[in-house]
Design a protein around this motif. Structure first.
Motif, PDB file in Angstrom:
ATOM      1  N   ARG A   1     -12.986  -5.089   3.680  1.00  0.00           N
ATOM      2  CA  ARG A   1     -13.102  -5.323   5.121  1.00  0.00           C
ATOM      3  C   ARG A   1     -13.611  -6.727   5.355  1.00  0.00           C
ATOM      4  O   ARG A   1     -14.469  -7.233   4.642  1.00  0.00           O
ATOM      5  CB  ARG A   1     -14.042  -4.300   5.765  1.00  0.00           C
ATOM      6  N   ALA A   2     -13.074  -7.377   6.394  1.00  0.00           N
ATOM      7  CA  ALA A   2     -13.385  -8.778   6.647  1.00  0.00           C
ATOM      8  C   ALA A   2     -14.823  -8.930   7.117  1.00  0.00           C
ATOM      9  O   ALA A   2     -15.342  -8.130   7.868  1.00  0.00           O
ATOM     10  CB  ALA A   2     -12.439  -9.340   7.705  1.00  0.00           C
ATOM     11  N   SER A   3     -15.465 -10.010   6.655  1.00  0.00           N
ATOM     12  CA  SER A   3     -16.834 -10.277   7.083  1.00  0.00           C
ATOM     13  C   SER A   3     -16.870 -10.871   8.483  1.00  0.00           C
ATOM     14  O   SER A   3     -17.825 -10.679   9.224  1.00  0.00           O
ATOM     15  CB  SER A   3     -17.505 -11.222   6.084  1.00  0.00           C
ATOM     16  N   SER A   4     -15.822 -11.621   8.867  1.00  0.00           N
ATOM     17  CA  SER A   4     -15.809 -12.273  10.167  1.00  0.00           C
ATOM     18  C   SER A   4     -15.241 -11.385  11.267  1.00  0.00           C
ATOM     19  O   SER A   4     -15.595 -11.530  12.418  1.00  0.00           O
ATOM     20  CB  SER A   4     -14.991 -13.568  10.088  1.00  0.00           C
ATOM     21  N   LEU A   5     -14.353 -10.463  10.919  1.00  0.00           N
ATOM     22  CA  LEU A   5     -13.758  -9.555  11.895  1.00  0.00           C
ATOM     23  C   LEU A   5     -13.944  -8.135  11.395  1.00  0.00           C
ATOM     24  O   LEU A   5     -13.424  -7.760  10.353  1.00  0.00           O
ATOM     25  CB  LEU A   5     -12.266  -9.860  12.087  1.00  0.00           C
ATOM     26  N   ASP A   6     -14.684  -7.353  12.151  1.00  0.00           N
ATOM     27  CA  ASP A   6     -15.076  -6.024  11.709  1.00  0.00           C
ATOM     28  C   ASP A   6     -13.863  -5.140  11.455  1.00  0.00           C
ATOM     29  O   ASP A   6     -12.971  -5.019  12.284  1.00  0.00           O
ATOM     30  CB  ASP A   6     -15.967  -5.386  12.781  1.00  0.00           C
ATOM     31  N   GLY A   7     -13.836  -4.508  10.288  1.00  0.00           N
ATOM     32  CA  GLY A   7     -12.817  -3.508   9.991  1.00  0.00           C
ATOM     33  C   GLY A   7     -11.471  -4.048   9.577  1.00  0.00           C
ATOM     34  O   GLY A   7     -10.498  -3.295   9.563  1.00  0.00           O
ATOM     35  N   LEU A   8     -11.357  -5.327   9.243  1.00  0.00           N
ATOM     36  CA  LEU A   8     -10.053  -5.905   8.897  1.00  0.00           C
ATOM     37  C   LEU A   8      -9.797  -5.785   7.407  1.00  0.00           C
ATOM     38  O   LEU A   8     -10.532  -6.347   6.602  1.00  0.00           O
ATOM     39  CB  LEU A   8     -10.022  -7.365   9.312  1.00  0.00           C
TER      40      LEU A   8
ATOM     41  N   VAL B   1      -5.789 -11.786  16.196  1.00  0.00           N
ATOM     42  CA  VAL B   1      -6.914 -11.271  16.974  1.00  0.00           C
ATOM     43  C   VAL B   1      -7.716 -12.420  17.571  1.00  0.00           C
ATOM     44  O   VAL B   1      -8.117 -12.377  18.739  1.00  0.00           O
ATOM     45  CB  VAL B   1      -7.803 -10.380  16.092  1.00  0.00           C
ATOM     46  N   ARG B   2      -7.955 -13.451  16.777  1.00  0.00           N
ATOM     47  CA  ARG B   2      -8.732 -14.588  17.271  1.00  0.00           C
ATOM     48  C   ARG B   2      -8.011 -15.277  18.424  1.00  0.00           C
ATOM     49  O   ARG B   2      -8.638 -15.685  19.405  1.00  0.00           O
ATOM     50  CB  ARG B   2      -8.980 -15.568  16.115  1.00  0.00           C
ATOM     51  N   ARG B   3      -6.694 -15.397  18.323  1.00  0.00           N
ATOM     52  CA  ARG B   3      -5.928 -16.030  19.399  1.00  0.00           C
ATOM     53  C   ARG B   3      -6.072 -15.243  20.694  1.00  0.00           C
ATOM     54  O   ARG B   3      -6.209 -15.817  21.772  1.00  0.00           O
ATOM     55  CB  ARG B   3      -4.461 -16.113  18.982  1.00  0.00           C
ATOM     56  N   TYR B   4      -6.044 -13.916  20.595  1.00  0.00           N
ATOM     57  CA  TYR B   4      -6.180 -13.087  21.796  1.00  0.00           C
ATOM     58  C   TYR B   4      -7.591 -13.182  22.374  1.00  0.00           C
ATOM     59  O   TYR B   4      -7.765 -13.374  23.579  1.00  0.00           O
ATOM     60  CB  TYR B   4      -5.838 -11.636  21.462  1.00  0.00           C
ATOM     61  N   LEU B   5      -8.601 -13.077  21.526  1.00  0.00           N
ATOM     62  CA  LEU B   5      -9.975 -13.083  22.016  1.00  0.00           C
ATOM     63  C   LEU B   5     -10.371 -14.428  22.603  1.00  0.00           C
ATOM     64  O   LEU B   5     -11.223 -14.495  23.492  1.00  0.00           O
ATOM     65  CB  LEU B   5     -10.934 -12.705  20.880  1.00  0.00           C
ATOM     66  N   GLN B   6      -9.773 -15.506  22.119  1.00  0.00           N
ATOM     67  CA  GLN B   6     -10.127 -16.843  22.581  1.00  0.00           C
ATOM     68  C   GLN B   6      -9.095 -17.430  23.531  1.00  0.00           C
ATOM     69  O   GLN B   6      -9.137 -18.625  23.826  1.00  0.00           O
ATOM     70  CB  GLN B   6     -10.317 -17.770  21.372  1.00  0.00           C
ATOM     71  N   ALA B   7      -8.189 -16.613  24.018  1.00  0.00           N
ATOM     72  CA  ALA B   7      -7.084 -17.121  24.838  1.00  0.00           C
ATOM     73  C   ALA B   7      -7.573 -17.578  26.206  1.00  0.00           C
ATOM     74  O   ALA B   7      -8.577 -17.083  26.738  1.00  0.00           O
ATOM     75  CB  ALA B   7      -6.023 -16.039  25.008  1.00  0.00           C
ATOM     76  N   SER B   8      -6.833 -18.508  26.772  1.00  0.00           N
ATOM     77  CA  SER B   8      -7.079 -18.907  28.154  1.00  0.00           C
ATOM     78  C   SER B   8      -6.715 -17.754  29.078  1.00  0.00           C
ATOM     79  O   SER B   8      -6.054 -16.789  28.674  1.00  0.00           O
ATOM     80  CB  SER B   8      -6.232 -20.134  28.502  1.00  0.00           C
ATOM     81  N   ALA B   9      -7.125 -17.835  30.339  1.00  0.00           N
ATOM     82  CA  ALA B   9      -6.862 -16.753  31.287  1.00  0.00           C
ATOM     83  C   ALA B   9      -5.369 -16.448  31.428  1.00  0.00           C
ATOM     84  O   ALA B   9      -4.977 -15.271  31.424  1.00  0.00           O
ATOM     85  CB  ALA B   9      -7.480 -17.079  32.644  1.00  0.00           C
ATOM     86  N   PRO B  10      -4.477 -17.447  31.554  1.00  0.00           N
ATOM     87  CA  PRO B  10      -3.049 -17.128  31.657  1.00  0.00           C
ATOM     88  C   PRO B  10      -2.504 -16.426  30.419  1.00  0.00           C
ATOM     89  O   PRO B  10      -1.754 -15.452  30.541  1.00  0.00           O
ATOM     90  CB  PRO B  10      -2.393 -18.499  31.865  1.00  0.00           C
ATOM     91  N   VAL B  11      -2.879 -16.909  29.226  1.00  0.00           N
ATOM     92  CA  VAL B  11      -2.379 -16.285  27.993  1.00  0.00           C
ATOM     93  C   VAL B  11      -2.940 -14.878  27.851  1.00  0.00           C
ATOM     94  O   VAL B  11      -2.217 -13.930  27.514  1.00  0.00           O
ATOM     95  CB  VAL B  11      -2.745 -17.147  26.768  1.00  0.00           C
ATOM     96  N   ARG B  12      -4.247 -14.721  28.130  1.00  0.00           N
ATOM     97  CA  ARG B  12      -4.859 -13.400  28.027  1.00  0.00           C
ATOM     98  C   ARG B  12      -4.184 -12.413  28.977  1.00  0.00           C
ATOM     99  O   ARG B  12      -3.890 -11.265  28.609  1.00  0.00           O
ATOM    100  CB  ARG B  12      -6.344 -13.504  28.370  1.00  0.00           C
TER     101      ARG B  12
END
Length: 698
Positions: free
Chosen positions: A337-344, A357-368
């Motif tokens: 399991r990944a240390s930086s992302l839980d359960g990966l 996952v990182r792209r989604y969590l850090q996306a701008s408002a339009p992309v999100r």
């Protein structure tokens, strides 16, 4: 003939000329084989340590394969080395013929004309990436190309590989076999199947992949032409099972291929998501039509679960491969399991999941916002019960643009530029590690996409984001703009399923609108669902009119239901108890539900109690919809307090229909503690708006 074509022809003539000159001389053939491998290594500036990383072979095996003093290598070793140095096609066949000469055996190049199925190809000629093996994450090693051109990572044997290997051994011995790997997205299912069939390469087996075939009829027709020594490649088998009717026909065709001794051996390998496998293997309930009997019987005893994580032993084996990409994955994970992302898990890391996952969590408002529209469209379309068409995985541009409006906060929406949707889609389409993008534009094949309503471009979420959204957004009800955009831009075939999703969330106004439009396709089942809504708001005349339409169209169920709307308190249950719709299942005494009636179907309190663990397991696996069924079940078992508590949980998860379910079951002669005297019925008779407030009459 241009210069390049002439050079290629001359090279091909030289290759076959060499084979002729050394015919009958095993030592010369073996020397030529090793010279070709060494030459390709030199051209690509590869050393033995690089071959170790690319092939998963040990240093000793590689050294002996290239040493003039050692005996001839095995066929599988030659194939792995050749693939590592980019020897393919005709040159690969030459290498294998040289190996046969060295062993004084007859050449065994695949003979296509021996197989009737033109869609099959020799396994040796197949590209694993074309068979949907996920590309791994990038490596810092400059010798390893990036993206699809990169060689596969070293393979680590896991528990499920033993079961696969046994099935392959039986197929090599002449028996037809089937095995389906079950697991969540990017757990290594397809790669495991690919590794399992490599021993079949040296025996000239073919691989038949129905990916490019159009529709169930063509798949079933071509299955009838699959010949002996063929692997049937059913990656993501749910795409071929489709609706219950289609799945039964495909299962029947597979059964014939497996039991026809004239075509043996045939090896069927497939992959399935856990949710789909659960649907196909679900036992038939008493008095319920067995809609997937053939599929269930085909899969029983032939599935193996692929765990999402590596065991400690497997992690150690991954470290010992010498593959830099595997080592990078291991250093970023702990016990799989990944240390930086839980359960990966490791395999999903290699496939690019961290970047997604990182792209989604850090996306701008339009992309999100665009991503969340696509996520909601996918998860809501997957929810409905099996009598609706299976969901498409693509989303049209018009739904993404129009549906995103209410996903923005007020200040975010006010700051949007004019061309925001184009920029958002371009940003969401940028690939991350593993050559995957959160949202990609796809080119639909004719007739393959049910989302496609017109010529609007269509997009698809990455597999791993699809998987995560089922649980991550399970408690989120889409806003008004989503339902309106779906109504405006989706075809009737998809609105039926979304109407059911709206109904489960007690968004009755939207369920009614979506089903009204879906009914234009002529579905009598949708007319019955609309009649159900009319009964809920005590519009019995409207319900009777809708049922008459369905009955006049030949629906026998509607004929029976016409009688039930004549009584003051009509009986109606949820979809999982639809066979009881014409009977009164309410209280017949102060002691609880009428179990005497249930016993007519072989159901008693003990049987009902056995259903509860499966419902609770589904809830724990991220499907809060099962809370509705669980509340109903607790009520039938006489546990009113437990039923009310579960109904509250369902309402908190977005499934407000659970509260109405209990009130219907307790009328007359009962009331809910959370809505005494019919308060729930009075306030929520017409359902809820998208924002959760009670709807006005519609």
């Amino acid at each position: 003939m241009n210069k390049n074509e002439h050079h290629g022809l001359q090279q091909e003539r030289r290759i076959w000329a060499v084979g002729g000159e050394i015919s009958g001389d095993p030592e010369a053939a073996l020397e030529e084989l090793r010279n070709r491998l060494r030459t390709s290594m030199a051209e690509r500036r590869l050393q033995q340590k690089d071959l170790m990383a690319r092939t998963g072979l040990s240093r000793t095996t590689i050294s002996q394969a290239l040493s003039p003093e050692a005996p001839a290598p095995t066929r599988s070793t030659v194939i792995r080395l050749a693939q590592a140095v980019k020897i393919t096609g005709r040159e690969m066949e030459v290498l294998l013929d040289l190996l046969n000469m060295a062993r004084d055996e007859a050449p065994a190049s695949p003979k296509r004309h021996r197989y009737r199925n033109t869609h099959a190809a020799p396994i040796v000629e197949c590209d694993p990436y074309d068979k949907r093996v996920h590309p791994a994450v990038d490596s810092s090693d400059p010798l390893i190309p990036r993206g699809r051109a990169a060689p596969l990572t070293s393979y680590v044997l896991r528990a499920h590989d033993a079961a696969l290997a046994e099935v392959v051994r039986e197929a090599r011995a002449g028996a037809s076999r089937l095995m389906v790997l079950v697991g969540s997205s990017s757990t290594g299912k397809t790669r495991a199947c690919w590794e399992a069939i490599q021993p079949l390469v040296e025996e000239g087996w073919m691989l038949w992949d129905p990916f490019a075939l159009e529709g169930a009829d063509e798949v079933i027709n071509q299955l009838g032409h699959v010949g002996p020594r063929t692997v049937v490649w059913l990656d993501e088998a749910q795409n071929y099972m489709g609706t219950a009717e289609t799945g039964e026909r495909v299962a029947a065709a597979l059964h014939v291929a497996l039991t026809d001794s004239r075509r043996a051996p045939v090896l069927v390998l497939g992959t399935l998501w856990e949710e789909d496998a659960g649907t196909y293997l679900l036992p038939r309930m008493p008095a319920q039509r067995d809609a997937r009997r053939r599929v269930r019987q085909l899969l029983e005893g032939r599935t193996v679960t692929v765990p999402p994580t590596f065991s400690a032993k497997e992690v150690k084996a991954a470290e010992d491969t010498g593959d830099k990409r595997m080592q990078e994955a291991v250093t970023r994970t702990a016990n799989g399991r990944a240390s930086s992302l839980d359960g990966l898990p490791i395999v999903q890391f290699l496939a690019g999941a961290p970047g997604l996952v990182r792209r989604y969590l850090q996306a701008s408002a339009p992309v999100r916002s665009v991503l969340e529209v696509a996520m909601d469209a996918f998860r809501l379309a997957r929810e409905p019960v099996s009598y609706f068409d299976p969901p498409a995985r693509e989303v049209p541009l018009k739904l993404l643009g129009a549906g995103a409006c209410d996903y923005f906060l007020d200040h975010e929406f006010n700051q949007l530029p004019e061309a925001w949707i184009g920029r958002a889609l371009a940003d969401a389409g940028r690939p991350v590690h593993g050559d995957l993008a959160p949202l990609s534009r796809v080119k639909p094949r004719p007739g393959r996409s049910m989302w496609l309503h017109d010529e609007s471009p269509i997009y698809r979420l990455a597999d791993y984001l699809e998987q995560r959204t089922i649980t991550d957004r399970a408690r989120v009800c889409p806003p008004e703009s989503f339902w309106q955009a779906a109504y405006d831009h989706l075809p009737p075939a998809q609105l039926a399923g979304l109407g059911e999703a709206a109904y489960f969330r007690h968004r009755l106004r939207w369920a009614d609108r979506l089903w009204q439009k879906a009914a234009t396709d002529g579905s009598t089942h949708i007319l019955i669902r609309l009649a159900h809504l009319r009964v809920m708001v005590e519009d019995f005349r409207g319900a009777e009119s809708l049922l008459e339409q369905a009955a006049n169209a030949g629906d026998l169920e509607a004929c029976g239901l016409l009688m039930s709307v004549q009584v003051p308190e009509p009986s109606y249950m949820q979809a999982d108890l639809r066979f009881l719709e014409n009977f009164d299942y309410r209280y017949d005494s102060d002691e609880g539900p009428a179990f005497g009636f249930w016993s007519q179907f072989g159901l008693d309190e003990a049987v009902l109690s056995r259903w509860e663990p499966s419902y609770r397991a589904e809830v724990e696996n991220g499907d809060p919809r099962e809370l509705v069924r669980l509340a109903t079940l607790r009520e039938l078992l006489g546990d009113q307090c437990g039923a009310e508590e579960v109904a509250r949980q369902a309402a908190d998860a977005g499934y407000s229909i659970a509260i109405r379910e209990l009130e219907w079951m307790r009328t007359p002669g009962g009331h809910l503690a959370l809505g005494a005297g019919g308060e729930v019925k009075r306030l929520w008779r017409y359902g809820l708006d998208a924002d959760g407030t009670p709807s006005a009459p519609w």
